[in-house]
Design a protein around this motif. Structure first.
Motif, PDB file in Angstrom:
ATOM      1  N   VAL A  81       0.465  46.673  -3.832  1.00  0.00           N
ATOM      2  CA  VAL A  81      -0.893  47.224  -3.733  1.00  0.00           C
ATOM      3  C   VAL A  81      -1.766  46.351  -2.839  1.00  0.00           C
ATOM      4  O   VAL A  81      -2.532  46.858  -2.001  1.00  0.00           O
ATOM      5  CB  VAL A  81      -1.525  47.362  -5.136  1.00  0.00           C
ATOM      6  CG1 VAL A  81      -2.998  47.750  -5.037  1.00  0.00           C
ATOM      7  CG2 VAL A  81      -0.769  48.405  -5.958  1.00  0.00           C
ATOM      8  N   SER A 105     -10.523  57.102   0.631  1.00  0.00           N
ATOM      9  CA  SER A 105     -10.167  57.814  -0.606  1.00  0.00           C
ATOM     10  C   SER A 105      -8.787  58.443  -0.496  1.00  0.00           C
ATOM     11  O   SER A 105      -7.963  58.338  -1.412  1.00  0.00           O
ATOM     12  CB  SER A 105     -11.203  58.898  -0.907  1.00  0.00           C
ATOM     13  OG  SER A 105     -12.493  58.332  -1.065  1.00  0.00           O
ATOM     14  N   TRP A 108      -5.858  55.829  -0.634  1.00  0.00           N
ATOM     15  CA  TRP A 108      -5.503  55.396  -1.993  1.00  0.00           C
ATOM     16  C   TRP A 108      -4.875  56.532  -2.788  1.00  0.00           C
ATOM     17  O   TRP A 108      -4.006  56.311  -3.640  1.00  0.00           O
ATOM     18  CB  TRP A 108      -6.737  54.843  -2.707  1.00  0.00           C
ATOM     19  CG  TRP A 108      -7.128  53.496  -2.160  1.00  0.00           C
ATOM     20  CD1 TRP A 108      -8.150  53.217  -1.316  1.00  0.00           C
ATOM     21  CD2 TRP A 108      -6.457  52.256  -2.395  1.00  0.00           C
ATOM     22  NE1 TRP A 108      -8.170  51.891  -0.999  1.00  0.00           N
ATOM     23  CE2 TRP A 108      -7.145  51.266  -1.655  1.00  0.00           C
ATOM     24  CE3 TRP A 108      -5.345  51.882  -3.152  1.00  0.00           C
ATOM     25  CZ2 TRP A 108      -6.750  49.932  -1.659  1.00  0.00           C
ATOM     26  CZ3 TRP A 108      -4.952  50.554  -3.156  1.00  0.00           C
ATOM     27  CH2 TRP A 108      -5.654  49.601  -2.416  1.00  0.00           C
ATOM     28  N   TYR A 109      -5.296  57.748  -2.511  1.00  0.00           N
ATOM     29  CA  TYR A 109      -4.688  58.888  -3.199  1.00  0.00           C
ATOM     30  C   TYR A 109      -3.209  59.006  -2.828  1.00  0.00           C
ATOM     31  O   TYR A 109      -2.351  59.206  -3.696  1.00  0.00           O
ATOM     32  CB  TYR A 109      -5.431  60.179  -2.831  1.00  0.00           C
ATOM     33  CG  TYR A 109      -4.799  61.413  -3.445  1.00  0.00           C
ATOM     34  CD1 TYR A 109      -5.048  61.751  -4.775  1.00  0.00           C
ATOM     35  CD2 TYR A 109      -3.926  62.210  -2.715  1.00  0.00           C
ATOM     36  CE1 TYR A 109      -4.449  62.871  -5.350  1.00  0.00           C
ATOM     37  CE2 TYR A 109      -3.329  63.328  -3.273  1.00  0.00           C
ATOM     38  CZ  TYR A 109      -3.591  63.657  -4.593  1.00  0.00           C
ATOM     39  OH  TYR A 109      -2.989  64.758  -5.166  1.00  0.00           O
ATOM     40  N   LEU A 111      -1.294  56.618  -1.851  1.00  0.00           N
ATOM     41  CA  LEU A 111      -0.594  55.502  -2.483  1.00  0.00           C
ATOM     42  C   LEU A 111      -0.206  55.855  -3.916  1.00  0.00           C
ATOM     43  O   LEU A 111       0.931  55.598  -4.349  1.00  0.00           O
ATOM     44  CB  LEU A 111      -1.476  54.249  -2.473  1.00  0.00           C
ATOM     45  CG  LEU A 111      -0.883  53.027  -3.173  1.00  0.00           C
ATOM     46  CD1 LEU A 111       0.343  52.514  -2.419  1.00  0.00           C
ATOM     47  CD2 LEU A 111      -1.916  51.917  -3.324  1.00  0.00           C
ATOM     48  N   LEU A 112      -1.139  56.466  -4.653  1.00  0.00           N
ATOM     49  CA  LEU A 112      -0.842  56.875  -6.029  1.00  0.00           C
ATOM     50  C   LEU A 112       0.269  57.921  -6.065  1.00  0.00           C
ATOM     51  O   LEU A 112       1.171  57.864  -6.908  1.00  0.00           O
ATOM     52  CB  LEU A 112      -2.115  57.419  -6.697  1.00  0.00           C
ATOM     53  CG  LEU A 112      -3.214  56.397  -7.005  1.00  0.00           C
ATOM     54  CD1 LEU A 112      -4.468  57.104  -7.508  1.00  0.00           C
ATOM     55  CD2 LEU A 112      -2.729  55.386  -8.041  1.00  0.00           C
ATOM     56  N   CYS A 113       0.217  58.869  -5.153  1.00  0.00           N
ATOM     57  CA  CYS A 113       1.234  59.934  -5.115  1.00  0.00           C
ATOM     58  C   CYS A 113       2.629  59.366  -4.873  1.00  0.00           C
ATOM     59  O   CYS A 113       3.588  59.718  -5.573  1.00  0.00           O
ATOM     60  CB  CYS A 113       0.912  60.940  -4.007  1.00  0.00           C
ATOM     61  SG  CYS A 113      -0.516  61.969  -4.346  1.00  0.00           S
ATOM     62  N   ASN A 115       3.686  56.264  -5.249  1.00  0.00           N
ATOM     63  CA  ASN A 115       4.113  55.417  -6.366  1.00  0.00           C
ATOM     64  C   ASN A 115       4.549  56.272  -7.559  1.00  0.00           C
ATOM     65  O   ASN A 115       5.517  55.940  -8.251  1.00  0.00           O
ATOM     66  CB  ASN A 115       2.991  54.468  -6.787  1.00  0.00           C
ATOM     67  CG  ASN A 115       3.064  53.140  -6.062  1.00  0.00           C
ATOM     68  OD1 ASN A 115       4.106  52.502  -6.015  1.00  0.00           O
ATOM     69  ND2 ASN A 115       1.954  52.725  -5.479  1.00  0.00           N
ATOM     70  N   TYR A 116       3.829  57.358  -7.797  1.00  0.00           N
ATOM     71  CA  TYR A 116       4.206  58.260  -8.888  1.00  0.00           C
ATOM     72  C   TYR A 116       5.610  58.797  -8.654  1.00  0.00           C
ATOM     73  O   TYR A 116       6.429  58.873  -9.581  1.00  0.00           O
ATOM     74  CB  TYR A 116       3.208  59.419  -8.991  1.00  0.00           C
ATOM     75  CG  TYR A 116       3.595  60.453 -10.031  1.00  0.00           C
ATOM     76  CD1 TYR A 116       3.316  60.237 -11.375  1.00  0.00           C
ATOM     77  CD2 TYR A 116       4.252  61.628  -9.662  1.00  0.00           C
ATOM     78  CE1 TYR A 116       3.685  61.177 -12.330  1.00  0.00           C
ATOM     79  CE2 TYR A 116       4.629  62.563 -10.607  1.00  0.00           C
ATOM     80  CZ  TYR A 116       4.335  62.332 -11.942  1.00  0.00           C
ATOM     81  OH  TYR A 116       4.722  63.254 -12.896  1.00  0.00           O
ATOM     82  N   TYR A 119       8.296  55.605  -8.886  1.00  0.00           N
ATOM     83  CA  TYR A 119       8.439  55.040 -10.224  1.00  0.00           C
ATOM     84  C   TYR A 119       8.899  56.089 -11.221  1.00  0.00           C
ATOM     85  O   TYR A 119       9.560  55.773 -12.210  1.00  0.00           O
ATOM     86  CB  TYR A 119       7.135  54.370 -10.664  1.00  0.00           C
ATOM     87  CG  TYR A 119       6.953  53.026 -10.007  1.00  0.00           C
ATOM     88  CD1 TYR A 119       7.529  51.884 -10.542  1.00  0.00           C
ATOM     89  CD2 TYR A 119       6.249  52.900  -8.812  1.00  0.00           C
ATOM     90  CE1 TYR A 119       7.393  50.656  -9.926  1.00  0.00           C
ATOM     91  CE2 TYR A 119       6.102  51.684  -8.184  1.00  0.00           C
ATOM     92  CZ  TYR A 119       6.679  50.557  -8.746  1.00  0.00           C
ATOM     93  OH  TYR A 119       6.558  49.338  -8.125  1.00  0.00           O
ATOM     94  N   SER A 148       5.449  65.797  -7.934  1.00  0.00           N
ATOM     95  CA  SER A 148       5.164  64.838  -6.855  1.00  0.00           C
ATOM     96  C   SER A 148       4.826  65.564  -5.562  1.00  0.00           C
ATOM     97  O   SER A 148       3.875  65.199  -4.851  1.00  0.00           O
ATOM     98  CB  SER A 148       6.376  63.925  -6.641  1.00  0.00           C
ATOM     99  OG  SER A 148       6.688  63.201  -7.809  1.00  0.00           O
ATOM    100  N   TYR A 152       1.287  65.568  -3.425  1.00  0.00           N
ATOM    101  CA  TYR A 152       1.205  65.234  -2.011  1.00  0.00           C
ATOM    102  C   TYR A 152       0.565  66.376  -1.221  1.00  0.00           C
ATOM    103  O   TYR A 152      -0.270  66.143  -0.334  1.00  0.00           O
ATOM    104  CB  TYR A 152       2.590  64.931  -1.446  1.00  0.00           C
ATOM    105  CG  TYR A 152       2.552  64.617   0.032  1.00  0.00           C
ATOM    106  CD1 TYR A 152       2.212  63.346   0.476  1.00  0.00           C
ATOM    107  CD2 TYR A 152       2.795  65.614   0.984  1.00  0.00           C
ATOM    108  CE1 TYR A 152       2.135  63.059   1.821  1.00  0.00           C
ATOM    109  CE2 TYR A 152       2.721  65.339   2.343  1.00  0.00           C
ATOM    110  CZ  TYR A 152       2.393  64.061   2.752  1.00  0.00           C
ATOM    111  OH  TYR A 152       2.298  63.788   4.094  1.00  0.00           O
TER     112      TYR A 152
END
Length: 422
Positions: A81, A105, A108-109, A111-113, A115-116, A119, A148, A152
């Protein structure tokens, strides 16, 4: 409006020399260190600052190793991160005057997608028995890739809606910037965690080899460096490069010997659903069992030994250390070229004397990919434990079908007696 479009085209085609300067970073060195080293030259002051902070970081790293696999995974995620933040911030600072809508924004969105997605794949692979007991997680895992993709697509549509006529090309530059950054940071950190699940030794030896090469190359270059190595990084020297190579190979060979003696480091990391903890207990594979090897005749005269006892993994450590010292630095050269393109000295000022987190881990990401490819190509075989976890997720009738097929196969092979049929 035509003049505006013409200016924007000129802006897009500008040369590297016209790229706006990024504001210089502040000196984050603690005041107590500044006062203690105030009488030294800039060269030696930097030496001491780097040395002290390096020892501090290594100490923290050893503490996290002691705390276990889960804390190491959190460390990898935190570094990912922070590295992502540093690279994205450079783009934002370079083009800040254009005030691109939703750029930060959406970055970072995405990045979350990503990583989701990654992981979630890890949870599905290594936590199957845990997931099986919870219906909500079963739904998320079953439709994980669709969810996912939907996440995206939402970000993709938001990006398209954010396009502004006078910023089209610049916005697509930033869209590509974000995705390349995701490729560099998230994908590689996912591979680091995959390597960790194979056994902590596959995590520690490569990472420690890169750190060792970084330190020894700096020391050899500092004291003996005379011959420049590459224009992208003027402080790098052939003396440092060669000294770092030999030091790293020796270090990796010795370090592997000590780690290979302990189950804690060599056993695959598995999740125990009964205790809700990660465990590293197993019967060590042949890689981590002492073997006797014949010394080549040429070396027998030098060493005076005909045979030598060592762990097979130590031979693999030579390959890992060689890559870390010969190819790994090119990750640093790549980062140097990137920084030169944007006229910056460091990615950030997080660590005094070292720069940003990305400055310390630019070689680690390249190393993570190599280790993952190396394991899948030369080490990893069929994994009965992982296969069993996948079988337990199947419906009862599917499990019965697999059982009958396997039983029939074992009878045909002569492993089971024919009397056990039916």
């Amino acid at each position: 409006e035509a003049d505006l479009e013409e200016r924007l085209v000129d802006l897009d085609l500008r040369s590297d020399s016209d790229i706006p300067d990024v504001p210089p970073l502040t000196d984050s060195t603690p005041e107590i260190l500044k006062r203690a080293l105030s009488g030294l030259s800039a060269r030696w002051k930097n030496w001491w600052i780097r040395g002290i902070l390096t020892l501090a970081m290594i100490s923290v790293f050893f503490l996290i190793i002691y705390l276990g696999s889960f804390m190491l995974m959190l460390l990898v995620l935190s570094i990912q991160v922070k590295c992502y933040h540093e690279i994205i911030t450079i783009g934002y600072r370079v083009y800040h005057s254009y005030d691109l809508p939703w750029f930060r924004s959406l970055s970072w969105y995405f990045l979350l997608c990503v990583n989701y997605f990654f992981y979630g794949e890890t949870v599905a692979d290594y936590f199957a028995t845990f997931v099986q007991r919870r219906e909500q997680l079963q739904f998320l895992i079953r439709y994980h890739r669709f969810i996912s993709f939907a996440l995206y697509l939402t970000g993709f549509c938001m990006f398209v809606l954010s396009l502004v006529k006078k910023h089209y090309r610049l916005q697509f530059y930033m869209f590509a910037w974000t995705h390349v950054t995701l490729l560099i940071t998230v994908t590689q950190s996912h591979l680091v965690i995959q390597n960790l699940f194979e056994g902590m030794i596959w995590f520690l030896v490569p990472i420690s080899s890169v750190i060792c090469n970084d330190i020894t190359a700096y020391i050899f270059g500092f004291f003996f460096g005379r011959t420049p190595l590459i224009k992208l990084s003027p402080k790098k020297t052939w003396e440092g490069f060669i000294g770092g190579f030999f030091s790293t190979v020796v270090f990796g060979f010795i370090f592997s010997y000590f780690l290979a003696q302990h189950q804690y480091f060599v056993c695959p990391v598995e999740y125990n659903s009964e205790t809700n903890r990660f465990v590293t207990e197993c019967e060590p594979s042949e890689l981590f069992q002492m073997q006797k090897y014949s010394v080549p005749p040429l070396l027998q005269a030098v060493l005076g030994w005909e045979t030598v006892n060592m762990y097979p993994f130590q031979m693999h450590s030579i390959a890992l250390s060689t890559f870390a010292s010969l190819i790994g630095p090119f990750g640093g050269f790549f980062a140097s070229g990137f920084k030169r393109a944007f006229k910056i000295k460091d990615f950030a000022d997080t660590i005094p004397g070292h720069g940003g987190i990305m400055d310390r881990f630019d070689c680690q990401y390249l190393m993570a990919t190599f280790v993952h490819v190396y394991i899948t190509s030369f080490i990893r075989g069929p994994n009965p434990s992982k296969l069993l976890k996948q079988l337990l997720i199947l419906q009862p009738e599917q499990q019965l079908s697999v059982y009958k097929t396997l039983k029939s196969h074992l009878v045909e092979k002569g492993i089971l007696q024919p009397s056990l049929r039916g």
